[in-house]
Design a protein around this motif. Sequence first.
Motif, PDB file in Angstrom:
ATOM      1  N   PHE A  91       0.843  -1.197   0.000  1.00 26.87           N
ATOM      2  CA  PHE A  91       0.000   0.000   0.000  1.00 26.87           C
ATOM      3  C   PHE A  91       0.875   1.242   0.000  1.00 26.87           C
ATOM      4  O   PHE A  91       1.869   1.316   0.726  1.00 26.87           O
ATOM      5  CB  PHE A  91      -0.900   0.033   1.243  1.00 26.87           C
ATOM      6  N   ILE A  92       0.472   2.217  -0.801  1.00 28.83           N
ATOM      7  CA  ILE A  92       1.126   3.526  -0.818  1.00 28.83           C
ATOM      8  C   ILE A  92       0.127   4.523  -0.241  1.00 28.83           C
ATOM      9  O   ILE A  92      -1.018   4.602  -0.700  1.00 28.83           O
ATOM     10  CB  ILE A  92       1.492   3.972  -2.254  1.00 28.83           C
ATOM     11  N   GLY A  93       0.548   5.274   0.775  1.00 28.04           N
ATOM     12  CA  GLY A  93      -0.350   6.240   1.402  1.00 28.04           C
ATOM     13  C   GLY A  93      -0.003   7.676   1.051  1.00 28.04           C
ATOM     14  O   GLY A  93       1.019   7.956   0.413  1.00 28.04           O
ATOM     15  N   ILE A  94      -0.881   8.563   1.467  1.00 25.61           N
ATOM     16  CA  ILE A  94      -0.706   9.994   1.205  1.00 25.61           C
ATOM     17  C   ILE A  94      -0.630  10.716   2.542  1.00 25.61           C
ATOM     18  O   ILE A  94      -1.558  10.630   3.345  1.00 25.61           O
ATOM     19  CB  ILE A  94      -1.911  10.587   0.430  1.00 25.61           C
ATOM     20  N   GLU A  95       0.454  11.415   2.761  1.00 27.24           N
ATOM     21  CA  GLU A  95       0.570  12.238   3.969  1.00 27.24           C
ATOM     22  C   GLU A  95       0.769  13.690   3.557  1.00 27.24           C
ATOM     23  O   GLU A  95       1.405  13.971   2.538  1.00 27.24           O
ATOM     24  CB  GLU A  95       1.775  11.806   4.805  1.00 27.24           C
TER      25      GLU A  95
END
Length: 259
Positions: A91-95
Amino acid sequence: MVKPIGVFDSGVGGTSIWKEVAKMLPHESTIYLADSANAPYGEKSKEEILQLSIKNTEFLLNQGCKLIVVACNTATTNAIDYLREHFQVPFIGIEPAIKPAALQTQTKKVGILATKGTLSSSLFSNTSKLYAEGITVLEQEGKGLVKLIESGDIKSEEMKTLLNQFLEPMLEQNIDCLVLGCTHYPYLIPILRELLPPNITIIDSGEAVARQTKAVLEQNNLMTQENNAPSHIFYSNKDVAVLEQLVNSPSAQISYLDF
Protein backbone atom coordinates in the motif's frame (compact mmCIF):
# COMPACT_ATOMS: atom_id res chain seq x y z
CA MET A 1 -1.89 -11.46 -17.24
CA VAL A 2 -0.85 -7.85 -16.61
CA LYS A 3 -1.95 -6.80 -13.14
CA PRO A 4 -3.01 -3.15 -12.65
CA ILE A 5 -2.22 -0.63 -9.96
CA GLY A 6 -5.31 0.08 -7.85
CA VAL A 7 -6.11 3.61 -6.69
CA PHE A 8 -8.98 4.66 -4.43
CA ASP A 9 -10.23 7.92 -2.97
CA SER A 10 -13.31 9.28 -1.28
CA GLY A 11 -14.14 10.77 -4.68
CA VAL A 12 -12.60 12.48 -7.68
CA GLY A 13 -9.74 14.22 -5.86
CA GLY A 14 -7.37 11.28 -6.02
CA THR A 15 -7.22 11.70 -9.78
CA SER A 16 -4.60 14.38 -9.01
CA ILE A 17 -2.46 11.53 -7.65
CA TRP A 18 -3.44 9.16 -10.48
CA LYS A 19 -2.17 11.67 -13.07
CA GLU A 20 1.26 11.79 -11.43
CA VAL A 21 1.42 7.97 -11.18
CA ALA A 22 0.34 7.50 -14.81
CA LYS A 23 2.92 10.09 -15.96
CA MET A 24 5.78 8.47 -14.04
CA LEU A 25 4.74 4.88 -14.93
CA PRO A 26 3.48 5.12 -18.53
CA HIS A 27 3.41 1.35 -19.09
CA GLU A 28 1.38 0.48 -15.99
CA SER A 29 -2.36 -0.18 -16.18
CA THR A 30 -4.56 1.31 -13.46
CA ILE A 31 -7.99 0.91 -11.90
CA TYR A 32 -9.35 3.94 -10.07
CA LEU A 33 -12.24 3.75 -7.61
CA ALA A 34 -14.06 6.97 -6.67
CA ASP A 35 -16.29 6.48 -3.64
CA SER A 36 -18.05 9.78 -4.34
CA ALA A 37 -21.37 8.64 -2.87
CA ASN A 38 -19.64 8.67 0.54
CA ALA A 39 -17.55 11.83 0.11
CA PRO A 40 -16.22 13.59 2.04
CA TYR A 41 -14.45 11.08 4.29
CA GLY A 42 -12.98 13.90 6.38
CA GLU A 43 -16.23 14.44 8.28
CA LYS A 44 -16.78 10.75 9.12
CA SER A 45 -15.74 8.78 12.20
CA LYS A 46 -12.53 6.76 12.21
CA GLU A 47 -14.56 3.52 12.19
CA GLU A 48 -16.60 4.61 9.16
CA ILE A 49 -13.43 5.60 7.29
CA LEU A 50 -11.86 2.25 8.11
CA GLN A 51 -14.87 0.24 6.91
CA LEU A 52 -15.08 2.20 3.64
CA SER A 53 -11.33 1.75 3.08
CA ILE A 54 -11.64 -2.02 3.62
CA LYS A 55 -14.55 -2.18 1.17
CA ASN A 56 -12.60 -0.20 -1.46
CA THR A 57 -9.51 -2.38 -0.97
CA GLU A 58 -11.48 -5.61 -1.35
CA PHE A 59 -13.05 -4.33 -4.57
CA LEU A 60 -9.66 -3.47 -6.08
CA LEU A 61 -8.13 -6.79 -5.02
CA ASN A 62 -11.03 -8.59 -6.67
CA GLN A 63 -10.04 -6.76 -9.88
CA GLY A 64 -6.55 -8.27 -9.59
CA CYS A 65 -4.63 -5.20 -8.43
CA LYS A 66 -0.99 -5.81 -7.44
CA LEU A 67 -0.51 -2.63 -5.39
CA ILE A 68 -2.96 -0.11 -3.96
CA VAL A 69 -2.50 3.64 -3.72
CA VAL A 70 -4.71 5.07 -0.98
CA ALA A 71 -5.13 8.40 -2.79
CA CYS A 72 -6.91 10.02 0.13
CA ASN A 73 -5.21 11.75 3.05
CA THR A 74 -8.06 10.96 5.45
CA ALA A 75 -8.13 7.25 4.54
CA THR A 76 -4.34 7.04 4.80
CA THR A 77 -4.16 8.66 8.21
CA ASN A 78 -7.05 6.60 9.62
CA ALA A 79 -6.83 3.22 7.88
CA ILE A 80 -3.53 2.41 6.18
CA ASP A 81 -1.94 0.67 9.17
CA TYR A 82 -4.90 -1.72 9.35
CA LEU A 83 -4.86 -2.30 5.57
CA ARG A 84 -1.15 -3.14 5.56
CA GLU A 85 -1.64 -5.55 8.43
CA HIS A 86 -4.62 -7.41 6.94
CA PHE A 87 -3.99 -7.50 3.17
CA GLN A 88 -1.08 -9.02 1.26
CA VAL A 89 -0.35 -6.33 -1.36
CA PRO A 90 1.83 -3.23 -0.89
CA PHE A 91 0.00 0.00 0.00
CA ILE A 92 1.13 3.53 -0.82
CA GLY A 93 -0.35 6.24 1.40
CA ILE A 94 -0.71 9.99 1.20
CA GLU A 95 0.57 12.24 3.97
CA PRO A 96 0.50 16.03 4.04
CA ALA A 97 3.87 17.30 2.81
CA ILE A 98 4.96 18.81 6.12
CA LYS A 99 8.62 17.81 5.66
CA PRO A 100 9.30 19.70 2.37
CA ALA A 101 7.41 22.71 3.72
CA ALA A 102 9.50 22.71 6.91
CA LEU A 103 12.68 22.53 4.82
CA GLN A 104 11.62 25.38 2.51
CA THR A 105 10.04 27.93 4.85
CA GLN A 106 11.97 31.12 5.55
CA THR A 107 9.43 32.67 7.93
CA LYS A 108 9.24 29.41 9.96
CA LYS A 109 5.47 29.52 9.52
CA VAL A 110 3.64 26.98 7.39
CA GLY A 111 -0.08 26.72 6.63
CA ILE A 112 -1.87 23.43 6.08
CA LEU A 113 -5.28 23.13 4.50
CA ALA A 114 -6.77 19.69 5.17
CA THR A 115 -9.89 17.82 6.24
CA LYS A 116 -10.95 17.38 9.84
CA GLY A 117 -10.23 13.63 9.56
CA THR A 118 -6.62 14.28 8.58
CA LEU A 119 -5.89 17.07 11.05
CA SER A 120 -7.28 15.09 14.00
CA SER A 121 -5.38 11.88 13.19
CA SER A 122 -2.44 10.52 15.16
CA LEU A 123 -0.41 10.02 11.95
CA PHE A 124 -0.67 13.72 11.10
CA SER A 125 0.23 14.64 14.67
CA ASN A 126 3.29 12.38 14.61
CA THR A 127 4.42 13.67 11.20
CA SER A 128 4.18 17.26 12.42
CA LYS A 129 6.19 16.49 15.56
CA LEU A 130 8.83 14.64 13.56
CA TYR A 131 9.47 17.23 10.84
CA ALA A 132 8.20 20.57 12.10
CA GLU A 133 10.37 21.19 15.15
CA GLY A 134 10.90 24.93 15.47
CA ILE A 135 8.22 25.58 12.83
CA THR A 136 4.76 27.02 13.50
CA VAL A 137 2.18 24.90 11.65
CA LEU A 138 -1.11 26.74 11.20
CA GLU A 139 -3.86 24.16 10.65
CA GLN A 140 -7.06 25.01 8.77
CA GLU A 141 -9.93 22.63 8.12
CA GLY A 142 -11.14 23.08 4.54
CA LYS A 143 -14.77 22.46 5.46
CA GLY A 144 -16.99 22.45 2.37
CA LEU A 145 -14.21 22.40 -0.24
CA VAL A 146 -14.46 18.69 -1.12
CA LYS A 147 -18.24 18.92 -1.62
CA LEU A 148 -17.81 21.82 -4.04
CA ILE A 149 -15.09 20.01 -5.99
CA GLU A 150 -17.21 16.83 -6.15
CA SER A 151 -20.05 18.94 -7.55
CA GLY A 152 -17.81 20.49 -10.22
CA ASP A 153 -18.05 23.95 -8.63
CA ILE A 154 -14.30 24.53 -8.58
CA LYS A 155 -14.41 28.06 -10.02
CA SER A 156 -17.55 29.22 -8.21
CA GLU A 157 -17.83 32.39 -6.14
CA GLU A 158 -18.70 30.20 -3.15
CA MET A 159 -15.34 28.45 -3.55
CA LYS A 160 -13.43 31.74 -3.67
CA THR A 161 -15.30 33.04 -0.62
CA LEU A 162 -14.48 29.90 1.38
CA LEU A 163 -10.82 29.94 0.34
CA ASN A 164 -10.42 33.61 1.27
CA GLN A 165 -11.98 32.87 4.65
CA PHE A 166 -9.56 29.96 5.24
CA LEU A 167 -6.44 31.72 3.96
CA GLU A 168 -6.81 35.06 5.74
CA PRO A 169 -5.78 33.89 9.27
CA MET A 170 -2.75 32.09 7.83
CA LEU A 171 -1.66 35.12 5.80
CA GLU A 172 -1.99 37.32 8.89
CA GLN A 173 0.51 34.97 10.58
CA ASN A 174 3.01 35.42 7.71
CA ILE A 175 3.11 31.89 6.26
CA ASP A 176 5.32 31.40 3.21
CA CYS A 177 4.34 27.77 2.43
CA LEU A 178 0.85 26.32 2.05
CA VAL A 179 0.55 22.54 2.26
CA LEU A 180 -2.44 20.98 0.51
CA GLY A 181 -3.42 18.13 2.82
CA CYS A 182 -6.19 16.62 0.70
CA THR A 183 -5.87 15.09 -2.77
CA HIS A 184 -8.89 17.09 -3.96
CA TYR A 185 -7.11 20.38 -3.30
CA PRO A 186 -4.53 20.42 -6.15
CA TYR A 187 -7.50 21.22 -8.42
CA LEU A 188 -7.73 24.51 -6.52
CA ILE A 189 -4.14 25.57 -7.32
CA PRO A 190 -5.12 27.99 -10.16
CA ILE A 191 -7.56 29.79 -7.83
CA LEU A 192 -5.11 29.71 -4.93
CA ARG A 193 -2.46 31.35 -7.12
CA GLU A 194 -4.93 34.18 -7.79
CA LEU A 195 -5.71 34.62 -4.09
CA LEU A 196 -2.24 34.19 -2.56
CA PRO A 197 0.73 36.57 -2.68
CA PRO A 198 3.40 35.40 -5.17
CA ASN A 199 5.96 34.65 -2.44
CA ILE A 200 3.91 31.75 -1.04
CA THR A 201 4.92 28.25 -2.16
CA ILE A 202 2.07 25.75 -2.65
CA ILE A 203 3.08 22.17 -1.85
CA ASP A 204 1.20 18.93 -2.57
CA SER A 205 2.15 15.25 -2.41
CA GLY A 206 1.45 14.03 -5.96
CA GLU A 207 4.92 13.66 -7.43
CA ALA A 208 6.37 12.20 -4.21
CA VAL A 209 3.62 9.58 -4.15
CA ALA A 210 4.33 8.63 -7.77
CA ARG A 211 8.06 8.24 -6.98
CA GLN A 212 7.26 6.05 -3.98
CA THR A 213 4.87 3.93 -6.07
CA LYS A 214 7.61 3.33 -8.64
CA ALA A 215 10.15 2.47 -5.93
CA VAL A 216 7.84 -0.06 -4.24
CA LEU A 217 6.98 -1.71 -7.57
CA GLU A 218 10.71 -2.09 -8.29
CA GLN A 219 11.50 -3.42 -4.80
CA ASN A 220 8.79 -6.07 -5.12
CA ASN A 221 9.54 -7.00 -8.76
CA LEU A 222 6.06 -5.87 -9.78
CA MET A 223 6.94 -3.56 -12.67
CA THR A 224 5.18 -4.24 -15.97
CA GLN A 225 7.31 -4.85 -19.06
CA GLU A 226 7.90 -1.69 -21.08
CA ASN A 227 6.18 -2.94 -24.24
CA ASN A 228 2.84 -3.07 -22.45
CA ALA A 229 0.01 -0.85 -23.76
CA PRO A 230 -1.72 0.16 -20.53
CA SER A 231 -5.44 0.41 -19.80
CA HIS A 232 -6.95 2.95 -17.41
CA ILE A 233 -10.34 2.06 -15.93
CA PHE A 234 -12.29 4.40 -13.64
CA TYR A 235 -15.33 3.56 -11.53
CA SER A 236 -17.56 5.92 -9.56
CA ASN A 237 -20.68 5.25 -7.50
CA LYS A 238 -22.04 8.72 -8.32
CA ASP A 239 -22.54 10.81 -11.47
CA VAL A 240 -19.39 10.37 -13.58
CA ALA A 241 -19.49 13.79 -15.30
CA VAL A 242 -17.05 15.50 -12.90
CA LEU A 243 -14.74 12.49 -13.01
CA GLU A 244 -14.70 12.64 -16.84
CA GLN A 245 -13.96 16.36 -16.71
CA LEU A 246 -11.02 16.01 -14.32
CA VAL A 247 -9.46 12.90 -15.86
CA ASN A 248 -9.79 14.38 -19.35
CA SER A 249 -8.09 11.44 -21.08
CA PRO A 250 -9.26 9.77 -24.31
CA SER A 251 -7.73 6.47 -23.23
CA ALA A 252 -9.70 6.33 -19.97
CA GLN A 253 -12.71 4.02 -19.59
CA ILE A 254 -15.07 5.66 -17.10
CA SER A 255 -18.14 3.87 -15.76
CA TYR A 256 -20.79 4.18 -13.07
CA LEU A 257 -20.67 1.34 -10.58
CA ASP A 258 -23.19 0.65 -7.82
CA PHE A 259 -21.02 -0.33 -4.87
